[in-house]
Every structure is written in structure tokens, then in C-alpha cells.
Design an enzyme around this catalytic site. Structure first.
Site, mmCIF file in Angstrom:
data_model
loop_
_atom_site.group_PDB
_atom_site.id
_atom_site.type_symbol
_atom_site.label_atom_id
_atom_site.label_comp_id
_atom_site.label_asym_id
_atom_site.label_seq_id
_atom_site.Cartn_x
_atom_site.Cartn_y
_atom_site.Cartn_z
ATOM 1 N N ASP A 11 10.692 -6.649 8.640
ATOM 2 C CA ASP A 11 10.383 -5.722 7.541
ATOM 3 C C ASP A 11 10.162 -4.308 8.069
ATOM 4 O O ASP A 11 10.137 -3.349 7.298
ATOM 5 C CB ASP A 11 9.157 -6.200 6.752
ATOM 6 C CG ASP A 11 7.993 -6.552 7.646
ATOM 7 O OD1 ASP A 11 8.153 -7.466 8.489
ATOM 8 O OD2 ASP A 11 6.938 -5.924 7.525
ATOM 9 N N ASP A 38 7.097 2.862 10.716
ATOM 10 C CA ASP A 38 5.772 2.249 10.895
ATOM 11 C C ASP A 38 5.183 2.523 12.276
ATOM 12 O O ASP A 38 5.614 1.950 13.275
ATOM 13 C CB ASP A 38 5.800 0.731 10.640
ATOM 14 C CG ASP A 38 5.609 0.439 9.159
ATOM 15 O OD1 ASP A 38 5.671 1.405 8.369
ATOM 16 O OD2 ASP A 38 5.385 -0.716 8.786
ATOM 17 N N ARG A 56 0.855 -1.209 0.000
ATOM 18 C CA ARG A 56 0.000 0.000 0.000
ATOM 19 C C ARG A 56 0.878 1.241 0.000
ATOM 20 O O ARG A 56 0.567 2.251 0.633
ATOM 21 C CB ARG A 56 -0.882 0.015 1.229
ATOM 22 C CG ARG A 56 -0.029 -0.161 2.454
ATOM 23 C CD ARG A 56 -0.635 0.215 3.705
ATOM 24 N NE ARG A 56 0.180 -0.434 4.721
ATOM 25 C CZ ARG A 56 0.140 -0.167 5.985
ATOM 26 N NH1 ARG A 56 -0.704 0.728 6.405
ATOM 27 N NH2 ARG A 56 0.912 -0.783 6.838
HETATM 28 P P1 AMP Z 1 2.846 -3.321 8.201
HETATM 29 O O1 AMP Z 1 2.070 -4.006 9.278
HETATM 30 O O2 AMP Z 1 2.408 -1.919 7.988
HETATM 31 O O3 AMP Z 1 4.303 -3.411 8.400
HETATM 32 O O4 AMP Z 1 2.511 -4.081 6.837
HETATM 33 C C1 AMP Z 1 2.848 -5.422 6.619
HETATM 34 C C2 AMP Z 1 2.568 -5.809 5.186
HETATM 35 O O5 AMP Z 1 1.161 -5.744 4.898
HETATM 36 C C3 AMP Z 1 3.251 -4.928 4.150
HETATM 37 O O6 AMP Z 1 3.663 -5.747 3.111
HETATM 38 C C4 AMP Z 1 2.156 -3.996 3.743
HETATM 39 O O7 AMP Z 1 2.381 -3.460 2.457
HETATM 40 C C5 AMP Z 1 0.938 -4.906 3.785
HETATM 41 N N1 AMP Z 1 -0.311 -4.141 3.986
HETATM 42 C C6 AMP Z 1 -0.717 -3.544 5.100
HETATM 43 N N2 AMP Z 1 -1.897 -2.904 4.917
HETATM 44 C C7 AMP Z 1 -2.253 -3.106 3.637
HETATM 45 C C8 AMP Z 1 -3.366 -2.700 2.824
HETATM 46 N N3 AMP Z 1 -4.361 -1.953 3.287
HETATM 47 N N4 AMP Z 1 -3.376 -3.119 1.545
HETATM 48 C C9 AMP Z 1 -2.393 -3.890 1.045
HETATM 49 N N5 AMP Z 1 -1.317 -4.287 1.742
HETATM 50 C C10 AMP Z 1 -1.231 -3.899 3.031
HETATM 51 MG MG MG Z 2 5.721 -2.189 7.510
#
Ligand code: AMP
Ligand code: MG
Length: 473
Positions: A240, A250, A82
Site C-alpha cells: 500500500d 510515506d 487518516r
Molecule cells: P501507513 O503505515 O501510514 O502506511 O498506514 C497504514 C494504514 O493505517 C493506512 O490505512 C492508514 O490510513 C492507517 N492509519 C495510520 N494511522 C492512522 C490513524 N492515526 N488513524 C486512522 N488510520 C490510520
Molecule cells: Mg501508507
């Protein structure tokens, strides 16, 4: 601007169009940060680029690939699901610009690629506050509403955030290349990371790789020490979400520690407390070990030797961490040096704070206000009286001005209180702007000022037991 990731390997940066907003409105903007970027964009261009309406000067927006351990489980294909990388600035200091909430990408795996206004506002407020607290962090340049609703628990306004980072090179980026057995890609990524963050590394061959790991370990140590110092709980320290630059990234489920407890957890999904307040040093070490494993791919020595060299670096983590940890507590307590008996002084205080559920920030702010002769600015919690006698005796061994300086630099008076962050978000949902944030932001930008504060800004959560955070997007 230029694209620094296009040449790492095929598939590392995937060009992909951004979702088009239907009507844009700039709701938050960090002007000081914009000036640091040295971009001569007009106002119109700025809104157009930062909303994802158009790409910057011929650079295609791209989604970056990475892997990652999420809560300890390896996920080989994460990546920007995203987010879109817009490019890297070329001023005196170099920054990546990335939009978040700018639409689905090949890494979205069923997610909508969008971001709700609330989490966008949280990222803006938290990153500004954390940066002002003197903690290394990615920053937030802007929040723009897109005019498109996104579906979460119900429909809410969608927004795009622009994140500014000294790079987006994650431990997970190295894990991705290791998984692909992309030796030359990893060498290129290593060189980019060294050029951006550790240009002082002059060694070659395996020593270069080990020196890089050493620097990453050290910046992770500094970062975690600062998180502990100010009471920040990241909440989702997956590999990540761990940048080799040592910046905080994040702000989804993060929270501030209020009642002191090393086991404090606020994230609704962190059921085991893997990322609890006091677990953060161990996890940072664990993440560095995952980086070391990945770096094995580009070590020249035979496997056993290479492993031994990288392990040596990792083994120093605890030693360096413990040194920094003592210095941190010494500063928080106003002690220019640390002797063995101070361990007892500290642990007595921490036990009292835990048992009486004392507020972390306000307790140290109250001690600091004593040291800087502004007694009364913060109320000293009952229950500390006996301990206070011992502490006062100990600090009387030092120059009072030195004690005051140490404490007022280490102990913030103002932190981004959890309940206030939620109230600001509510105001944005209700009114599209936040009168509360307008009053609060100047204080958040000067957290060590020690002036008279409206109680609103120093009060702890009214119902702490109910507070939970979410990996909201
Ligand atoms: P995060 O928890 O923000 O570190 O995200 C973990 C993974 O989930 C990453 O690969 C993000 O790009 C994906 N992700 C989180 N929210 C979304 C969303 N609304 N749409 C698509 N991918 C998402
Ligand atoms: Mg992330």
C-alpha cells in the site's frame, strides 16, 4: 481541480467530511511547489483548503480504498484512514492533492484519523530533502497546526499535511480491485495510471497490461537505485506504500543510513529486517509480483498463458536491476565504465566501510572532494589508505573532469541526517518553529554543492545505537 477517482468503482473513493480544525496556523509552506500547481487560490482560500476547513471548489473530500501486504501479511481493507483526497490539478503537470491528519474516515478502524505535528514536520523535511537529492517522490506542500491536540504518548499538537503526488495509485489499489473481482474498475484504473504516468504505452490487450507492469518494474528499479545511492531506508515498503508512478510515499519510519551496513534497520517494528537498507531491491521486486498477480484479473488469455506473460516481465527485473546497480556504483566511484575487476574494488571498499563503521555519505563525499579538487572539505576516514591507492590508479585511466562530474552528481554532501530531523521536530514542539531548519533547508535544497559546511550539518548521530523510528502518525 477535478476528482479523478470517483468513477473507478463504487466505494473506491468514499466521500467523507474532514475534521474541523479549531484554530489554524500555517507553519511550513513550500512556495516553489505551490507555484508548480498553477492554482490561483487566495491566501485565505489556500489556508482554508490545506487545513481541511473547506473543500476545494465543489469537490467533496474523499478517502480512497486500497488493500495491502503489510510486512508480508495481506490486509484486504486498508484505505485512507487518516487522509482525504482533495482533487487533482489541471495545469501543465497534473498532481493529486491529499490531506493527511484530516480526521477519521470509514477506513480508520479505531484510529483517530489525526496526525501529530512531529510526523507532519518529518514528512515536510524528508520529502523536500529526498526531492532535492534527485529521487522521485511525493512532495509536501504545507503543514498547518489545527489547534486540536492529539493523543500519542501524551497530548501533542495536531497538524494537517498536504501531500502532492503525481497520483495515489498504489500496488494496493490494484490488489483491492482484484479482491473485489472488479474487472472493469481495474481496467479504468489501469487507463488512468497509463494516462498519468506511461502515456507512451500504445499496445492493446494483454500486451498493454504487460507493458504497464514492465514500466512499473522499471520505475521501481530507478527508485530503489536512487534510495541506495543516497542511503535512504524507507522502512515500511508495504504494497500500500508502493506507488505505480515510482514516487517515494510515506515518510513515517524512514531514516538515512549512516554507518554503512546493508542490514541497517531503524524502524522499531521491523523486527525481522524485512525492509533493511539492502533488502529494498528484493522487496520492490516482491511488490511488483503482487501487482502482477492482481493484473491477472484483466488478462484476456487463458490463465496459464497470462501467468507466463506476466512472469516473463517479472523475470527481467533482476537483469535490469543489476545493470542499473553497476551503473550506480560506477558513478559513485567516478568510473565512466565498469569492468569485472571493479567488482572487487567496490566490495573491498564496502567491507572496509562495514568493518570500520564508516559513514556512508561522508565517505563518498570525501572521495568526491578529492576528485573535484576540494580536498579537505570532508576528512578521508582512516582505514582506507591502501584501498585509496588502488582507486586512484583506476580513476587515473579516465579524464579527471569526467570523474569529477560523475561523482559530484552521484554523491551528496548533505543528507537529512536522522539526529537533525529529530532536533527540528523538537524545536517545533518547543517553539512552534525551527531556527535550525531555517539554516538547514537551503543546504538540503542544494545537496551536491560541495561548499564549506558547518559541522552540525555533516556530523553523524551522536548516539547511533539508540536511534529508532516509528510509524508515527
Ligand atoms: P501507513 O503505515 O501510514 O502506511 O498506514 C497504514 C494504514 O493505517 C493506512 O490505512 C492508514 O490510513 C492507517 N492509519 C495510520 N494511522 C492512522 C490513524 N492515526 N488513524 C486512522 N488510520 C490510520
Ligand atoms: Mg501508507
Amino acid at each position: 481541480m477535478q476528482n479523478d477517482y470517483a468513477t473507478i468503482t463504487e466505494g473506491f473513493a468514499v466521500d467523507y467530511p474532514m475534521a474541523q480544525p479549531s484554530s489554524v496556523k500555517l507553519v511550513l509552506f513550500n512556495k516553489e511547489l505551490f507555484e508548480k500547481l498553477e492554482l490561483n487560490w487566495t491566501e485565505k482560500e489556500t489556508v482554508s483548503y490545506l487545513s481541511g476547513s473547506s473543500c476545494v471548489g465543489g469537490i467533496s473530500a474523499s478517502a480512497l480504498a486500497y488493500s495491502g501486504h503489510q510486512f508480508g501479511h495481506f490486509n484486504p481493507t486498508l484505505g485512507d484512514g487518516r487522509a482525504h483526497y482533495l482533487g487533482t490539478t489541471q495545469g501543465k503537470d497534473i498532481f493529486d492533492l491529499q490531506l493527511k491528519g484530516s480526521g477519521a474516515t470509514p477506513f480508520s478502524r479505531g484510529g483517530d484519523g489525526l496526525c501529530a505535528l512531529g510526523p507532519a514536520v518529518r514528512e515536510f523535511v524528508m520529502s523536500q530533502a529526498i526531492q532535492s537529492l534527485g529521487v522521485k517522490t511525493t512532495e509536501c506542500l504545507s503543514v498547518i497546526t489545527t489547534g486540536n491536540d492529539v493523543y500519542r504518548q501524551g497530548y501533542v499538537p495536531g497538524a494537517v499535511v498536504c501531500r502532492v503526488a503525481s497520483s495515489h495509485i498504489r500496488v494496493g489499489s490494484f490488489q483491492y480491485l482484484a479482491l473485489q473481482q472488479e474487472k472493469s474498475g481495474m481496467e479504468r484504473l489501469l487507463e488512468l495510471a497509463i494516462k498519468r504516468h506511461y502515456p507512451q504505452i500504445q499496445s492493446q490487450g494483454d500486451d498493454r497490461v504487460c507493458d504497464f507492469l514492465k514500466h512499473v518494474c522499471n520505475t521501481q528499479i530507478s527508485l530503489i537505485i536512487d534510495w541506495l545511492r543516497v542511503g535512504f531506508i524507507h522502512g515500511v515498503m508495504n504494497t500500500d506504500n508502493c506507488l505505480v508512478s515510482g514516487e517515494t510515499i510515506d515518510f513515517g519510519p524512514c531514516a538515512m543510513l549512516e554507518a554503512f551496513d546493508f542490514n541497517a534497520v531503524f524502524s522499531s517494528i521491523d523486527k525481522q529486517g524485512r525492509y533493511a537498507f539492502g533488502q529494498q531491491p528484493n522487496i520492490a521486486h516482491w511488490n511488483c509480483a503482487r501487482l502482477a498477480e492482481s493484473l491477472m484479473l484483466i488478462m484476456e488469455d487463458d490463465e496459464e498463458q497470462a501467468l507466463a506473460k506476466l512472469t516473463d516481465v517479472l523475470n527481467d527485473f533482476s537483469k535490469y536491476f543489476n545493470e542499473a546497480y553497476h551503473i550506480m556504483w560506477a558513478q559513485k566511484l567516478g568510473l565512466p565504465d565498469w569492468r569485472d575487476s571493479d567488482n572487487e574494488l567496490l566490495s573491498e571498499l564496502l567491507v572496509l566501510m562495514k568493518n570500520h563503521q564508516l559513514d556512508y555519505t561522508n565517505t563518498f563525499a570525501a572521495l568526491t572532494s578529492l576528485a573535484i579538487n576540494k580536498e579537505g572539505l570532508f576528512t578521508l576516514p582512516a582505514g582506507l589508505n591502501e584501498w585509496l591507492v588502488k582507486w586512484k590508479k583506476r580513476i587515473s585511466e579516465f579524464d579527471a573532469a569526467e570523474v569529477a562530474t560523475l561523482m559530484s552528481k552521484a554523491n551528496p554532501a548533505i543528507v537529512p541526517r536522522n539526529e537533525l530531523v529529530e532536533k527540528v521536530i523538537e524545536e517545533f514542539y518547543e517553539k512552534g518553529h525551527s531556527p535550525l531548519l531555517n539554516k538547514w533547508l537551503p543546504l538540503l535544497k542544494n545537496p551536491y554543492d560541495y561548499q564549506e559546511y558547518d559541522l552540525v550539518f555533516t556530523a553523524r548521530h551522536s548516539k547511533p545505537e539508540t536511534y529508532q523510528t516509528f510509524c508515527g502518525t
